[in-house]
Design an enzyme around this catalytic site. Sequence first.
Site, PDB file in Angstrom:
ATOM      1  N   GLU A 171       0.844  -1.207   0.000  1.00 26.36           N
ATOM      2  CA  GLU A 171       0.000   0.000   0.000  1.00 26.36           C
ATOM      3  C   GLU A 171       0.871   1.246   0.000  1.00 26.36           C
ATOM      4  OE1 GLU A 171       0.678   1.704   2.927  1.00 26.36           O
ATOM      5  OE2 GLU A 171       1.787  -0.068   3.563  1.00 26.36           O
ATOM      6  N   GLU A 314       4.507  -0.333   2.006  1.00 26.38           N
ATOM      7  CA  GLU A 314       4.655  -0.598   0.573  1.00 26.38           C
ATOM      8  C   GLU A 314       4.560  -2.087   0.231  1.00 26.38           C
ATOM      9  OE1 GLU A 314       8.263   1.066  -1.001  1.00 26.38           O
ATOM     10  OE2 GLU A 314       7.844   3.076  -0.255  1.00 26.38           O
TER      11      GLU A 314
END
Length: 541
Positions: A171, A314
């Site tokens: 994300e 991430e």
Amino acid sequence: MTLKAITPASAAAVARAAELHTQLTKPPGSLGVLEGLGGKLAGIADACPPPLPTPATIGVFAGDHGVCAQGVTPWPQEVTVQMLMNMAQGGAAINVLARQLGARVVITDVGVATDHPAHDAIRDGNVRRGTADFTVGPAMTLDQARSAVAIGIRTAEQAISEGARCLLTGEMGIGNTTPSSALVAVFTGTDPAAVIGRGAGADEAMVATKTRVVTEALALHQPDPADPLAVLAAIGGLEHAALAGFILAGAAHRVPVVLDGLIACSAACAAVAWSPSVRDYLVSGHAGAEPGITVALAHLGLQPLVDLGLRLGEGTGAVLALPLVEAAARVMHEMATFSSAGVSGGGEGPAHTAAPAAAVPSERPKTTLVLGGARSGKSHWAEQQLADAPAVDYVATSQPRPEDPEWVARVQAHRNRRPQHWQTIETLDLVDVLARPGRVPVLVDCLTLWLTHQFDALGAWDRPEPEWRPALDRALDALVEAVADTGRRVLLVSNEVGSGVVPPTPSGRLFQDELGRLNSRVAARCDHVVLCTAGIPQQLK
């Protein structure tokens, strides 16, 4: 439909995995967490040994958060889109780590607030331009939350249809640790003060602000953990909703899902609220530095694989754990058993450390060329020879074409026909596959298509022969040597040139000649050659 497809993992397969580990050449329990993880993978796939969890796809979902207006992060919201573009260009940490480990990164803008240039690496799934400030009202509507969940489901299903055998969560969104902490607090019934941390660089004053903001928001919305969609709409983010859908789809398709940090764990809590059986399909990548991760993992019943003090997000923690997930499956495929290795032992105690018995010569795995015309039953016969194998590397001699829906549908139909524990590898690099160590048998289907791709790549259809002949000969030499040298059991399927219809054109005759030469050279190096006619096999060698 996705929720209805989620069922508990197979307890029988988990038990078979535990039994297998007692037979491998090691003391019981000596591989620690990897043994339990291998059992989990077996339960997920309902197969022992489990299929190798490769290739892997990292689903990165990006979104912005209205709660940033309350001063919960030191970073400006514009950083979300800046980092999104950095990821698209391959410059973020997740890109570096994914390249190192051979994982694919799929980026989706599900709720970024700032305009950004279109980029081939960014999928446009923007539901709304960032969430609203949940301290004054719901972060989004129920329909918007539902749409974001659906985007996550579609992303996972497309990745799986294109060959992904493991899903990793990722994300990007400035301020997203605040809604994540709120979600963890709701789904675990924990006081916000116990789950809120520094996020990406908050100081003590900002942590106090985050705690106050989350506490007041929960008092405002009174979210009910039994209604996960309403919880996501009230206090979540669009990337949280998409991640929840991504996780649900992984469980529905019996694919392991490796969680990253706090954001992913909070989304997993929502997915488990929808279906408790989702827990069976989750693997915790890393422990992380946020206190909310510890609370969420305890709720999910998961043990993190690594603890590197990460706080980036991430998907970095998930991808760093990927080699351990792969190792847990690989040892079950490739380690010798006491009986196969001629080692005294098995069961409990010191017998596992006994000196090896006299070397037992092992018979070289057999290589078989299976020939036949179109609809001759050659592929079916080859597949039947491996029906009892606990795992098979099925090599489809093609390259993925995600842009071609008809091709994707055809590939998926073929996958559905084969056993679920077979691993499909779409590649033209047969030399690499045949050279890989291990005991997993290989089925290559088919050499005809492989040769067609060689012709295409070399432009052999319309270029003078001297321009492409040396390169084709090198490719044929390398393939034939790989067949001769492989240590694995291999079945190779090809069209017998006398049993097919070839256009009476110069290029058709040329291809027929080259296919006949390829078949002859491979047949000379194989232990067995079988010709299928009307579904009836005849052994030629």
